[in-house]
Design a protein around this motif. Structure first.
Motif, PDB file in Angstrom:
ATOM      1  N   THR A   1      72.270 -36.873  45.182  1.00  0.00           N
ATOM      2  CA  THR A   1      73.040 -37.750  44.130  1.00  0.00           C
ATOM      3  C   THR A   1      74.266 -37.970  44.509  1.00  0.00           C
ATOM      4  O   THR A   1      75.050 -36.903  45.400  1.00  0.00           O
ATOM      5  N   LEU A   2      74.861 -38.939  44.351  1.00  0.00           N
ATOM      6  CA  LEU A   2      76.214 -39.616  44.722  1.00  0.00           C
ATOM      7  C   LEU A   2      77.076 -39.590  43.519  1.00  0.00           C
ATOM      8  O   LEU A   2      76.858 -40.000  42.475  1.00  0.00           O
TER       9      LEU A   2
ATOM     10  N   ARG B   1      78.629 -36.214  47.703  1.00  0.00           N
ATOM     11  CA  ARG B   1      77.168 -35.900  47.861  1.00  0.00           C
ATOM     12  C   ARG B   1      76.847 -34.546  47.191  1.00  0.00           C
ATOM     13  O   ARG B   1      77.226 -33.753  47.885  1.00  0.00           O
TER      14      ARG B   1
ATOM     15  N   SER C   1      78.700 -46.569  50.401  1.00  0.00           N
ATOM     16  CA  SER C   1      78.990 -45.049  50.186  1.00  0.00           C
ATOM     17  C   SER C   1      78.438 -44.420  51.551  1.00  0.00           C
ATOM     18  O   SER C   1      78.496 -43.015  51.812  1.00  0.00           O
ATOM     19  N   SER C   2      77.686 -45.134  52.320  1.00  0.00           N
ATOM     20  CA  SER C   2      77.184 -44.376  53.355  1.00  0.00           C
ATOM     21  C   SER C   2      77.088 -45.204  54.648  1.00  0.00           C
ATOM     22  O   SER C   2      77.572 -44.585  55.901  1.00  0.00           O
TER      23      SER C   2
ATOM     24  N   THR D   1      74.847 -52.143  42.054  1.00  0.00           N
ATOM     25  CA  THR D   1      75.003 -50.368  42.551  1.00  0.00           C
ATOM     26  C   THR D   1      74.362 -50.592  43.834  1.00  0.00           C
ATOM     27  O   THR D   1      74.654 -49.477  44.824  1.00  0.00           O
ATOM     28  N   ASP D   2      73.940 -51.514  44.341  1.00  0.00           N
ATOM     29  CA  ASP D   2      73.212 -51.561  45.708  1.00  0.00           C
ATOM     30  C   ASP D   2      74.536 -51.766  46.648  1.00  0.00           C
ATOM     31  O   ASP D   2      74.508 -51.067  47.617  1.00  0.00           O
TER      32      ASP D   2
ATOM     33  N   TRP E   1      76.010 -48.146  46.866  1.00  0.00           N
ATOM     34  CA  TRP E   1      74.893 -47.383  47.639  1.00  0.00           C
ATOM     35  C   TRP E   1      75.262 -47.543  49.159  1.00  0.00           C
ATOM     36  O   TRP E   1      75.504 -46.727  49.891  1.00  0.00           O
ATOM     37  N   ASP E   2      75.369 -48.902  49.395  1.00  0.00           N
ATOM     38  CA  ASP E   2      75.563 -49.092  50.734  1.00  0.00           C
ATOM     39  C   ASP E   2      76.976 -49.027  51.265  1.00  0.00           C
ATOM     40  O   ASP E   2      77.073 -48.250  52.642  1.00  0.00           O
TER      41      ASP E   2
ATOM     42  N   ALA F   1      77.316 -44.106  40.554  1.00  0.00           N
ATOM     43  CA  ALA F   1      77.279 -45.317  41.145  1.00  0.00           C
ATOM     44  C   ALA F   1      77.350 -46.380  40.230  1.00  0.00           C
ATOM     45  O   ALA F   1      78.007 -47.438  40.420  1.00  0.00           O
TER      46      ALA F   1
END
Length: 107
Positions: free
Chosen positions: A82-83, A77, A66-67, A59-60, A63-64, A48
């Motif tokens: 872990t991504l 995943r 990514s999902s 990185t936030d 992550w947001d 990430a």
């Protein structure tokens, strides 16, 4: 004089007529399946943090997106949560966002 016989490919030789070729002997699903990647073609997976640096975002944000937030990033995943990301997938994501931006400007 020399040999006057013409070259005849193996699949056209009389003894091979009616014998299925390698492709014909495979099932339809085997014919459509992509060949496995060679070791030299395997690309390392990105974290990430790597993706955040590439996209110049936090990185936030990665992550947001990514999902749960659109546009969704193409993510892998891992079993432990872990991504990971393929560089080619991230580049395709960037290309798609650029294409969509261009379409919005024209409209």
């Amino acid at each position: 004089m020399g040999n006057t016989s013409a070259f005849v490919p193996s699949f056209d030789r009389p003894e091979n007529i009616g014998t299925p070729t390698r492709l014909e002997s495979q099932s339809p699903s085997q014919q459509l399946r992509k060949p496995p990647m060679r070791v030299a073609e395997v690309e390392p997976l990105l974290t990430a943090e790597d993706v955040a640096k590439r996209l110049n975002v936090s990185t936030d944000w990665v992550w947001d997106h990514s999902s749960r937030r659109k546009p969704l990033l193409p993510v892998i995943r891992m079993g432990d949560g872990t991504l990971r990301y393929r560089r080619s997938g991230i580049e395709a994501f960037v290309d798609e966002q650029e294409r969509r931006s261009a379409l919005r400007r024209r409209a």
